[in-house]
Design a protein around this motif. Structure first.
Motif, mmCIF file in Angstrom:
data_model
loop_
_atom_site.group_PDB
_atom_site.id
_atom_site.type_symbol
_atom_site.label_atom_id
_atom_site.label_comp_id
_atom_site.label_asym_id
_atom_site.label_seq_id
_atom_site.Cartn_x
_atom_site.Cartn_y
_atom_site.Cartn_z
ATOM 1 N N GLN A 204 0.861 -1.179 0.000
ATOM 2 C CA GLN A 204 0.000 0.000 0.000
ATOM 3 C C GLN A 204 0.899 1.231 0.000
ATOM 4 N N SER B 247 -6.645 1.444 -7.203
ATOM 5 C CA SER B 247 -6.414 1.338 -5.763
ATOM 6 C C SER B 247 -5.043 1.936 -5.458
ATOM 7 N N ASP B 248 -4.678 1.857 -4.190
ATOM 8 C CA ASP B 248 -3.326 2.280 -3.790
ATOM 9 C C ASP B 248 -2.435 1.067 -3.516
ATOM 10 N N LEU B 249 -2.820 -0.093 -4.053
ATOM 11 C CA LEU B 249 -2.027 -1.311 -3.889
ATOM 12 C C LEU B 249 -1.075 -1.438 -5.080
ATOM 13 N N ARG C 244 0.011 -8.962 0.290
ATOM 14 C CA ARG C 244 0.464 -7.706 0.886
ATOM 15 C C ARG C 244 1.438 -8.072 2.005
#
Length: 288
Positions: free
Chosen positions: A160, A198-200, A246
């Motif tokens: 992230q 997204s912020d991934l 993640r």
């Protein structure tokens, strides 16, 4: 199949570190007392990887020499009774079975992976980029392998990141499944901030299957005229489910000068030999 092989694409010119990389591979720049690439090889070996293929280019001979046996140096260290240094040097050459292949044209990360086709055969494999040094209690690649063992499909390392920086990365739209695992629904290579799903961000660790190779062989060049790995994985997602992990850990972007400096300071402060005097030096310089 257990993942036993890893591919290290190291053919890049490292232009962001010129003039230091004019004659020295970026991957061999020292982070304290080890070259960047050795940290990543150690991560792979600690995760159970047994065979490593470096995809190199012109001017990368220093990488081959580093992971080879150095008879002259070992003999000198032995004669001088420097047993600890001798052990360190010998351990580098004994970490894994290491192979090399040339990427003859700079056609992108996807093309570099394609150069490993004969080495990989029909096995799942890992890809590790030497720019990303990941400081983690459990090696980052080991975390990806746990996700792979659960789903038996390709796995991407995810982090992230601040949304304003997402256009520097490939990123994903994904559903959170459990713990560190995500189901990847879509992939976009370096989107504008307003269009990012997204912020991934996709970070430089992958578990891939051999199904990626026929896609790379037939893929048209994407951004920058290069064969983009992210585009190939997106195509692969039509045939195989794609997952993300993640990871837990601190990533240092050592492909960037500021990131390299931050990594040097952070890694030094974790070493007993530096965290006293070096920390005092930093505090004095910062006036705190």
């Amino acid at each position: 199949m257990r993942v036993k092989k890893a591919v290290f694409p190291v053919a890049g010119l490292g232009t962001r570190f010129l003039p230091a990389t004019k004659s020295t591979p970026k991957e061999m720049l020292p982070l304290i007392d080890k070259p960047l690439v050795q940290y990543v090889v150690e991560e792979a070996v600690a995760s159970g990887i047994e065979q490593i293929l470096f995809v190199t280019g012109r001017g990368k001979r220093a990488i081959e020499d580093h992971f080879d046996i150095s008879f002259e140096l070992e003999s000198l260290l032995y004669e001088k009774g420097k047993d600890q240094e001798l052990h360190q040097v010998r351990k580098i050459a004994e970490m894994a079975n290491i192979f090399f292949v040339r990427q003859k044209e700079a056609l992108g990360l996807g093309h570099a992976i394609l150069c490993a086709k004969e080495f990989i055969g029909d096995e799942p494999f890992a890809v590790l980029l030497g720019d990303d040094i990941i400081d983690a209690q459990q090696p980052c690649l080991s975390q990806l392998l746990e996700t792979y063992e659960s789903y038996r499909s390709p796995v991407l390392a995810l982090e992230q990141v601040p949304i304003e920086t997402i256009s520097s990365y490939g990123c994903v739209r994904a559903n959170h499944l459990a713990n560190r695992a995500f189901e990847v629904l879509d992939l976009v290579e370096k989107p504008p901030v307003a269009e990012a799903p997204s912020d991934l961000a996709i970070i430089g660790r992958y578990i891939l299957t051999p199904g990626i190779f026929p896609i790379l062989e037939n893929q048209e060049p994407g951004k920058g005229g290069e064969i983009q790995l992210t585009d190939a994985i997106k195509t692969l997602s039509r045939e195989e489910s794609i997952y993300g992990c993640r990871f837990d850990g601190i990533r240092h972007d050592c492909g960037d000068k500021l990131g390299f400096l931050k990594a040097t300071v952070d890694m030094a402060l974790k070493r007993d030999e530096f965290n006293g005097e070096f920390l005092a030096f930093l505090r004095k310089r910062l006036g705190c």
